[in-house]
Design a protein around this motif. Structure first.
Motif, mmCIF file in Angstrom:
data_model
loop_
_atom_site.group_PDB
_atom_site.id
_atom_site.type_symbol
_atom_site.label_atom_id
_atom_site.label_comp_id
_atom_site.label_asym_id
_atom_site.label_seq_id
_atom_site.Cartn_x
_atom_site.Cartn_y
_atom_site.Cartn_z
ATOM 1 N N GLY A 89 48.166 39.980 18.032
ATOM 2 C CA GLY A 89 49.584 39.967 18.447
ATOM 3 C C GLY A 89 49.990 40.244 19.853
ATOM 4 N N ALA A 90 49.126 39.767 20.583
ATOM 5 C CA ALA A 90 49.328 40.027 22.098
ATOM 6 C C ALA A 90 49.911 38.782 22.683
ATOM 7 N N GLY A 91 50.081 37.659 21.863
ATOM 8 C CA GLY A 91 50.769 36.470 22.297
ATOM 9 C C GLY A 91 49.872 35.552 22.970
ATOM 10 N N LYS A 92 50.443 34.592 23.579
ATOM 11 C CA LYS A 92 49.596 33.652 24.342
ATOM 12 C C LYS A 92 48.942 34.168 25.623
ATOM 13 N N PRO A 93 47.728 34.192 25.810
ATOM 14 C CA PRO A 93 46.976 34.809 26.803
ATOM 15 C C PRO A 93 47.231 34.053 28.185
ATOM 16 N N LEU A 94 47.530 34.530 29.256
ATOM 17 C CA LEU A 94 47.701 33.983 30.729
ATOM 18 C C LEU A 94 46.345 33.405 31.184
ATOM 19 N N TRP A 95 46.152 32.629 31.749
ATOM 20 C CA TRP A 95 44.864 32.073 32.063
ATOM 21 C C TRP A 95 44.806 31.629 33.924
ATOM 22 N N PHE A 96 43.782 32.213 34.396
ATOM 23 C CA PHE A 96 43.898 31.931 35.729
ATOM 24 C C PHE A 96 42.174 31.418 36.125
ATOM 25 N N THR A 131 50.503 40.135 26.805
ATOM 26 C CA THR A 131 50.083 41.312 27.463
ATOM 27 C C THR A 131 48.404 41.248 27.912
ATOM 28 N N VAL A 132 47.941 39.850 27.585
ATOM 29 C CA VAL A 132 46.447 39.717 28.029
ATOM 30 C C VAL A 132 46.668 38.536 29.064
ATOM 31 N N ALA A 133 45.638 38.746 30.202
ATOM 32 C CA ALA A 133 45.411 37.601 31.104
ATOM 33 C C ALA A 133 43.761 37.580 31.146
ATOM 34 N N ALA A 134 43.501 36.260 31.670
ATOM 35 C CA ALA A 134 41.875 36.062 32.066
ATOM 36 C C ALA A 134 41.953 35.594 33.273
ATOM 37 N N VAL A 135 40.895 36.210 34.064
ATOM 38 C CA VAL A 135 40.528 35.412 35.352
ATOM 39 C C VAL A 135 38.984 34.985 35.082
ATOM 40 N N VAL A 136 38.915 33.695 35.246
ATOM 41 C CA VAL A 136 37.513 32.937 34.912
ATOM 42 C C VAL A 136 37.083 32.312 36.164
ATOM 43 N N ASN A 137 35.938 32.519 36.327
ATOM 44 C CA ASN A 137 35.128 31.642 37.320
ATOM 45 C C ASN A 137 34.559 30.531 36.412
ATOM 46 N N PRO A 138 35.145 29.465 36.898
ATOM 47 C CA PRO A 138 34.981 28.165 35.963
ATOM 48 C C PRO A 138 33.534 27.581 36.266
ATOM 49 N N GLY A 168 39.426 36.036 42.911
ATOM 50 C CA GLY A 168 40.076 36.707 41.499
ATOM 51 C C GLY A 168 41.014 37.938 41.961
ATOM 52 N N ALA A 169 41.069 38.392 42.983
ATOM 53 C CA ALA A 169 42.050 39.462 43.336
ATOM 54 C C ALA A 169 43.639 39.089 43.317
ATOM 55 N N ASP A 170 43.748 37.911 43.964
ATOM 56 C CA ASP A 170 45.245 37.358 43.822
ATOM 57 C C ASP A 170 45.490 37.061 42.418
ATOM 58 N N ALA A 171 44.556 36.344 41.753
ATOM 59 C CA ALA A 171 45.079 35.982 40.217
ATOM 60 C C ALA A 171 45.297 37.236 39.311
ATOM 61 N N ALA A 172 44.482 38.347 39.741
ATOM 62 C CA ALA A 172 44.828 39.817 39.035
ATOM 63 C C ALA A 172 45.888 40.069 39.330
ATOM 64 N N ARG A 173 46.383 40.086 40.647
ATOM 65 C CA ARG A 173 47.697 40.679 40.908
ATOM 66 C C ARG A 173 48.623 40.009 40.438
ATOM 67 N N ARG A 174 48.461 38.556 40.166
ATOM 68 C CA ARG A 174 49.628 37.727 39.469
ATOM 69 C C ARG A 174 49.692 37.965 38.050
ATOM 70 N N ALA A 175 48.649 38.418 37.616
ATOM 71 C CA ALA A 175 48.587 38.822 36.174
ATOM 72 C C ALA A 175 49.192 39.991 35.763
ATOM 73 N N VAL A 176 49.229 40.992 36.694
ATOM 74 C CA VAL A 176 49.896 42.190 36.582
ATOM 75 C C VAL A 176 51.418 41.938 36.800
ATOM 76 N N ALA A 177 51.754 41.319 37.654
ATOM 77 C CA ALA A 177 53.178 41.103 37.975
ATOM 78 C C ALA A 177 53.845 40.258 36.788
ATOM 79 N N ALA A 178 53.027 39.554 36.156
ATOM 80 C CA ALA A 178 53.519 38.781 34.866
ATOM 81 C C ALA A 178 53.536 39.800 33.772
ATOM 82 N N MET A 214 41.464 24.924 38.709
ATOM 83 C CA MET A 214 42.468 25.523 39.623
ATOM 84 C C MET A 214 43.236 26.633 38.847
ATOM 85 N N SER A 215 44.130 27.483 39.600
ATOM 86 C CA SER A 215 44.862 28.568 38.746
ATOM 87 C C SER A 215 45.920 28.080 38.141
ATOM 88 N N ASP A 216 46.611 28.404 37.088
ATOM 89 C CA ASP A 216 47.714 28.274 36.640
ATOM 90 C C ASP A 216 48.795 28.153 37.591
#
Length: 337
Positions: free
Chosen positions: A44-51, A17-24, A59-69, A1-3
């Motif tokens: 130094g990008a910090g904790k990556p976001l994970w979807f 500044t980094v996010a991952a969209v992964v097919n599990p 993956g489209a909606d997850a990518a949009r949420r990553a950009v918004a974040a 499930m997505s975060d």
């Protein structure tokens, strides 16, 4: 499930500044996560976001949420379908796309020269590679009842036997043998394929257009042209040239199909790459059967007398009686070696 959304909202307040969209269900998600986390902290990008992708969201909606974040790099880990969905969502955002190829064909990754079968190397490219501005294709399929839907594609879209091939590919063979399993689907599709009267209109950049009418088995529109094994389906296709390339297949017999196979596996792969080979191609073109046509343009419209199967980047997309393909030039940034 997505975060969950609340976690993403909290993360957006940090310096993520980094996010991952992964097919599990593709590749090794845990290894990918570890590699991304390691590189994120070391840069130094910090904790990556994970979807994670779901049946409802490729993956489209997850990518949009990553950009918004606040993500400035979104890494897609999965097959061409996952990459297509994420790439489509990142168009015109200025956010870079990193790719960890984990699917069967991995055609976009192959055409961009990305590491295949090595998640750690692919993640390294995503963090330290060069930014390349590329085109994205858009395909509008109109169903027999007149409903039109538009979706992006990064590799190839088409109507006809290529889509039937995807439907006829045995899932077990695909899982066991990878892209080689498509050979089985190709053979079964070619045997049962019937031509459909098709009107193909190619609009040029200067506004002029050319119209062709064929009894086609397949119309393939490519943003790139390379296949696994180095074969070239559409040899002149370039991902950053502002146009789409189309291959129109209209053989009448099995010998026509054999000639098309020879063209893809011998002429495009070998002869086109040598001076002598190109000379031989010019000579034999006068004797070649008229079964495969190539053309190019920023907008390509296909009108079919009867509905046929449609596909985008190796995924089935129902049936279509009309298809409009257009190029969205320079709309995506991809991280490459």
């Amino acid at each position: 499930m997505s975060d969950p959304a609340p976690e993403i909202e909290r993360a957006s307040a940090l310096t993520n500044t980094v996010a991952a969209v992964v097919n599990p269900v593709k590749g090794d998600p845990m290894r990918v996560r570890q590699a991304i986390s390691r590189h994120a902290y070391s840069t130094g990008a910090g904790k990556p976001l994970w979807f994670e992708t779901t049946i409802e969201d490729e993956g489209a909606d997850a990518a949009r949420r990553a950009v918004a974040a606040g993500a400035r790099l979104v890494i897609a880990s999965g097959g061409d379908g996952t990459v297509r969905a994420v790439a489509g969502a990142l168009r015109h955002t200025g956010v870079a796309l990193g790719i960890v190829p984990s699917g069967t064909g991995n055609l976009l990754a192959r055409n961009l020269g990305l590491p295949i079968g090595n998640a750690d190397a692919a993640v390294e490219v995503a963090f330290s590679g060069q930014d390349r501005v590329v085109d994205v294709g858009l395909a509008e399929f109109t169903s027999p009842d007149g409903v039109a839907t538009e979706n992006p594609f990064t590799v190839v879209a088409g109507v006809g036997v290529d889509a039937a091939m995807i439907a006829n590919t045995n899932p077990f063979l695909k899982e066991r043998f990878g892209w080689i399993a498509y050979i089985d689907g190709i053979l079964r599709s070619v045997i049962t394929s019937k031509p459909v009267r098709s009107k193909i209109v190619i609009k040029n950049a200067d506004g002029s257009q050319a119209t062709h009418t064929f009894d086609t088995h397949s119309v393939l529109v490519g943003n790139v042209g390379g296949l696994p094994g180095g074969a070239e389906l559409i040899p002149d296709a370039q991902i950053d040239d502002g146009v789409l390339d189309v291959a129109i297949m209209h053989p009448r017999t099995i010998f026509g199909w054999l000639y098309i196979g020879r063209t893809i596996l011998w002429e495009n792969l070998v002869l086109r790459h040598t001076k002598l080979g190109r000379k031989l191609l010019r000579i034999q073109s006068r004797l070649s059967p008229n079964v495969l046509e190539y053309a190019r343009g920023p907008v390509i419209t296909v009108k079919l007398d009867s509905p046929v199967a449609a596909e985008l980047d190796g995924d089935e997309f129902g049936v279509a009686q009309k298809a409009v393909f257009r190029n969205d030039p320079g709309s995506l940034i991809v991280r490459v070696p």
